[in-house]
Write a protein that holds these residues in place. Structure first.
Motif, mmCIF file in Angstrom:
data_model
loop_
_atom_site.group_PDB
_atom_site.id
_atom_site.type_symbol
_atom_site.label_atom_id
_atom_site.label_comp_id
_atom_site.label_asym_id
_atom_site.label_seq_id
_atom_site.Cartn_x
_atom_site.Cartn_y
_atom_site.Cartn_z
ATOM 1 N N MET A 1 -7.751 54.865 39.587
ATOM 2 C CA MET A 1 -7.209 54.535 38.191
ATOM 3 C C MET A 1 -5.812 53.998 38.000
ATOM 4 O O MET A 1 -5.028 54.439 38.689
ATOM 5 C CB MET A 1 -7.521 55.622 37.380
ATOM 6 N N ASN A 2 -5.541 53.051 37.313
ATOM 7 C CA ASN A 2 -4.298 52.482 36.801
ATOM 8 C C ASN A 2 -3.401 53.644 36.347
ATOM 9 O O ASN A 2 -3.882 54.336 35.582
ATOM 10 C CB ASN A 2 -4.354 51.249 36.228
ATOM 11 N N SER A 3 -2.185 53.438 36.540
ATOM 12 C CA SER A 3 -1.357 54.190 35.698
ATOM 13 C C SER A 3 -1.634 54.340 34.543
ATOM 14 O O SER A 3 -1.467 53.271 33.756
ATOM 15 C CB SER A 3 0.149 53.951 36.095
ATOM 16 N N PRO A 4 -1.662 55.264 33.344
ATOM 17 C CA PRO A 4 -1.888 55.272 32.191
ATOM 18 C C PRO A 4 -0.760 54.705 31.401
ATOM 19 O O PRO A 4 0.248 54.854 31.854
ATOM 20 C CB PRO A 4 -1.878 56.631 31.846
ATOM 21 N N SER A 5 -1.048 53.809 30.497
ATOM 22 C CA SER A 5 -0.157 53.012 29.524
ATOM 23 C C SER A 5 0.020 53.633 28.255
ATOM 24 O O SER A 5 0.934 53.738 27.473
ATOM 25 C CB SER A 5 -0.149 51.703 29.452
ATOM 26 N N GLU A 6 -1.367 54.064 27.621
ATOM 27 C CA GLU A 6 -1.395 54.748 26.361
ATOM 28 C C GLU A 6 -0.839 56.239 26.446
ATOM 29 O O GLU A 6 -1.376 56.953 27.229
ATOM 30 C CB GLU A 6 -2.687 54.567 25.841
ATOM 31 N N LYS A 7 -0.256 56.451 25.548
ATOM 32 C CA LYS A 7 0.387 58.074 25.255
ATOM 33 C C LYS A 7 -0.601 58.566 24.464
ATOM 34 O O LYS A 7 -1.038 58.037 23.324
ATOM 35 C CB LYS A 7 1.720 57.960 24.825
ATOM 36 N N ILE A 8 -0.708 60.034 24.750
ATOM 37 C CA ILE A 8 -1.735 60.813 23.683
ATOM 38 C C ILE A 8 -0.990 62.227 23.560
ATOM 39 O O ILE A 8 -0.231 62.816 24.285
ATOM 40 C CB ILE A 8 -2.859 61.078 24.874
ATOM 41 N N SER A 9 -1.329 62.563 22.248
ATOM 42 C CA SER A 9 -0.715 63.685 21.573
ATOM 43 C C SER A 9 -1.929 65.039 21.846
ATOM 44 O O SER A 9 -2.935 64.447 21.186
ATOM 45 C CB SER A 9 -0.317 63.853 20.292
ATOM 46 N N ALA A 10 -1.782 66.008 22.126
ATOM 47 C CA ALA A 10 -2.605 66.948 22.236
ATOM 48 C C ALA A 10 -2.299 68.280 20.980
ATOM 49 O O ALA A 10 -1.247 68.415 21.038
ATOM 50 C CB ALA A 10 -2.738 67.734 23.587
ATOM 51 N N LEU A 11 -3.314 68.368 20.216
ATOM 52 C CA LEU A 11 -2.904 69.320 19.261
ATOM 53 C C LEU A 11 -3.976 70.485 18.997
ATOM 54 O O LEU A 11 -5.332 70.371 19.558
ATOM 55 C CB LEU A 11 -2.968 68.510 17.743
ATOM 56 N N ILE A 12 -3.405 71.629 18.660
ATOM 57 C CA ILE A 12 -4.434 72.720 18.504
ATOM 58 C C ILE A 12 -3.922 73.538 17.070
ATOM 59 O O ILE A 12 -2.762 73.340 17.117
ATOM 60 C CB ILE A 12 -4.291 73.887 19.756
ATOM 61 N N THR A 91 -12.482 69.913 31.496
ATOM 62 C CA THR A 91 -12.986 70.098 32.689
ATOM 63 C C THR A 91 -12.047 68.690 33.718
ATOM 64 O O THR A 91 -11.676 67.795 32.809
ATOM 65 C CB THR A 91 -14.555 69.812 33.351
ATOM 66 N N PRO A 92 -11.673 68.872 34.850
ATOM 67 C CA PRO A 92 -10.748 67.726 35.358
ATOM 68 C C PRO A 92 -11.670 66.421 35.074
ATOM 69 O O PRO A 92 -11.182 65.428 34.903
ATOM 70 C CB PRO A 92 -11.107 68.122 36.946
ATOM 71 N N LYS A 93 -12.975 66.353 35.305
ATOM 72 C CA LYS A 93 -13.622 64.877 35.028
ATOM 73 C C LYS A 93 -13.599 64.609 33.531
ATOM 74 O O LYS A 93 -13.461 63.442 33.345
ATOM 75 C CB LYS A 93 -15.129 65.585 35.273
ATOM 76 N N LEU A 94 -13.510 65.608 32.627
ATOM 77 C CA LEU A 94 -13.497 64.989 31.389
ATOM 78 C C LEU A 94 -11.943 64.566 30.989
ATOM 79 O O LEU A 94 -11.638 63.910 30.194
ATOM 80 C CB LEU A 94 -13.602 66.096 30.222
ATOM 81 N N ASN A 96 -10.093 63.144 33.168
ATOM 82 C CA ASN A 96 -10.096 61.506 33.697
ATOM 83 C C ASN A 96 -10.776 60.657 32.753
ATOM 84 O O ASN A 96 -10.458 59.584 32.676
ATOM 85 C CB ASN A 96 -10.767 61.573 35.005
ATOM 86 N N GLU A 97 -11.922 61.285 32.293
ATOM 87 C CA GLU A 97 -12.483 60.156 31.306
ATOM 88 C C GLU A 97 -11.776 59.967 29.947
ATOM 89 O O GLU A 97 -11.885 58.771 29.473
ATOM 90 C CB GLU A 97 -14.000 60.724 30.988
ATOM 91 N N ILE A 98 -11.325 60.934 29.444
ATOM 92 C CA ILE A 98 -10.055 60.586 28.570
ATOM 93 C C ILE A 98 -9.060 59.522 28.774
ATOM 94 O O ILE A 98 -8.859 58.601 28.156
ATOM 95 C CB ILE A 98 -9.627 62.125 27.869
ATOM 96 N N THR A 163 -19.004 57.988 22.222
ATOM 97 C CA THR A 163 -19.419 59.288 22.686
ATOM 98 C C THR A 163 -19.016 59.327 23.856
ATOM 99 O O THR A 163 -19.470 58.299 24.921
ATOM 100 C CB THR A 163 -20.893 59.825 22.425
ATOM 101 N N LEU A 164 -18.179 60.204 24.422
ATOM 102 C CA LEU A 164 -17.847 60.480 25.759
ATOM 103 C C LEU A 164 -19.121 61.174 26.568
ATOM 104 O O LEU A 164 -19.826 61.918 25.933
ATOM 105 C CB LEU A 164 -16.459 61.462 26.097
ATOM 106 N N LYS A 165 -19.022 60.856 28.005
ATOM 107 C CA LYS A 165 -20.205 61.365 28.656
ATOM 108 C C LYS A 165 -19.947 62.822 29.234
ATOM 109 O O LYS A 165 -21.237 63.613 29.169
ATOM 110 C CB LYS A 165 -20.311 60.504 29.899
ATOM 111 N N THR A 166 -18.721 63.457 29.554
ATOM 112 C CA THR A 166 -18.549 64.411 30.044
ATOM 113 C C THR A 166 -18.411 65.598 28.964
ATOM 114 O O THR A 166 -17.798 65.331 28.000
ATOM 115 C CB THR A 166 -17.269 64.641 31.048
ATOM 116 N N LYS A 167 -19.105 66.846 29.177
ATOM 117 C CA LYS A 167 -18.994 67.784 28.079
ATOM 118 C C LYS A 167 -17.828 68.763 28.030
ATOM 119 O O LYS A 167 -17.336 68.878 29.250
ATOM 120 C CB LYS A 167 -20.549 68.664 28.351
#
Length: 270
Positions: A1-12, A91-94, A96-98, A163-167
């Motif tokens: 996978m290419n190096s990510p360029s989009e940044k993401i904020s995680a919230l809880i 999960t690690p798979k999810l 990566n999918e994100i 919809t993402l594939k990984t649960k």
């Protein structure tokens, strides 16, 4: 996978989530920022978050889920937001999918996640959980939480969703008393929501609705195939409906007998 360029904020958002929150946070460390809004936890949750090097924690009184989540959303620095509950784990798979999804040039503005419900450490396959899904990844600029919902909040999305594939793994059931307390709390908050919408209590609904909820989850949604887990989950969800109508009746009685405005009564109840 290419190096990510989009940044993401995680919230809880949290309140007394120690025992859950650790796994959740560790599964989000790939995010560019992690922001947690805590409702003055007393079980060590705040201290854990405050000492985590990747987490920014903000303490704020809890009014309802929509209000608290809307506040948390405003704190995000990035447009792409991953918004989890404290008892959810990627999960690690999810993970990566994100990352692949937000860097794929997608035109979709929000994504549903299906969830695998865990009863302690065992999977629940039926009991109404087989189609359980929620929005968890979306563009901040294209969404808003519906203001008329204070529990089981609804996300309004501008544009197309995917919809993402990984649960996602959902560790909601730690023990009986914890899960029961959570469902009964939802029932009481649902009563406030119902009264605001002009819905009224009836004894017929108090009897019929819980029976239907149990029958739907245990028979129609095949909870009986989950064995004891399905029986317990179906029963507790039915109890939540009972609590909803009991709380609604109590609120209606208070609005008839109290001299306080309805808005004040609902504010106190929340």
């Amino acid at each position: 996978m290419n190096s990510p360029s989009e940044k993401i904020s995680a919230l809880i958002i949290t309140y007394n989530e120690i025992g859950y929150i650790e796994k959740c946070i560790e599964s989000m460390v790939f995010a560019d920022e992690i922001i947690v809004v805590d409702s003055y936890s007393t079980d060590g949750t705040f201290e854990y978050l405050e000492n985590h090097p990747k987490v920014k924690v903000i303490q704020r009184p809890f009014e309802n889920f929509t209000d608290q989540k809307s506040f948390a959303l405003r704190q995000a620095s990035n447009d792409w937001v991953l918004f989890l509950d404290a008892d959810e784990v990627l999960t690690p798979k999810l993970q990566n999918e994100i990352q692949h999804t937000i860097n794929s040039g997608t035109k979709k503005n929000a994504f549903w996640f299906y969830r695998t419900f865990m009863f302690k450490d065992e999977k629940v396959f039926f009991s109404g959980c087989q189609t359980d899904k929620n929005y968890r990844l979306f563009r901040k600029s294209k969404v808003a939480f519906a203001k008329d919902k204070i529990v089981h909040e609804t996300l309004n999305v501008i544009g197309e969703s995917g919809t993402l594939k990984t649960k996602l793994i959902h560790y909601s059931y730690k023990d009986y008393s914890d899960f029961k307390g959570k469902i009964l709390k939802y029932g009481r908050m649902k009563a406030i929501e119902s009264l605001r919408k002009g819905r009224r209590f009836s004894y017929a609904k108090l009897v019929i609705k819980p029976i239907w909820k149990f029958f739907n989850r245990y028979i129609i949604r095949l909870g009986l195939l989950d064995g004891f887990k399905g029986l317990v989950l179906s029963y507790i969800h039915a109890r939540g409906v009972v609590e909803h109508y009991k709380a609604l009746k109590a609120l209606e009685t208070e609005t008839r007998t109290s001299t306080a405005p309805i808005s004040t009564i609902l504010e106190r109840a929340a």
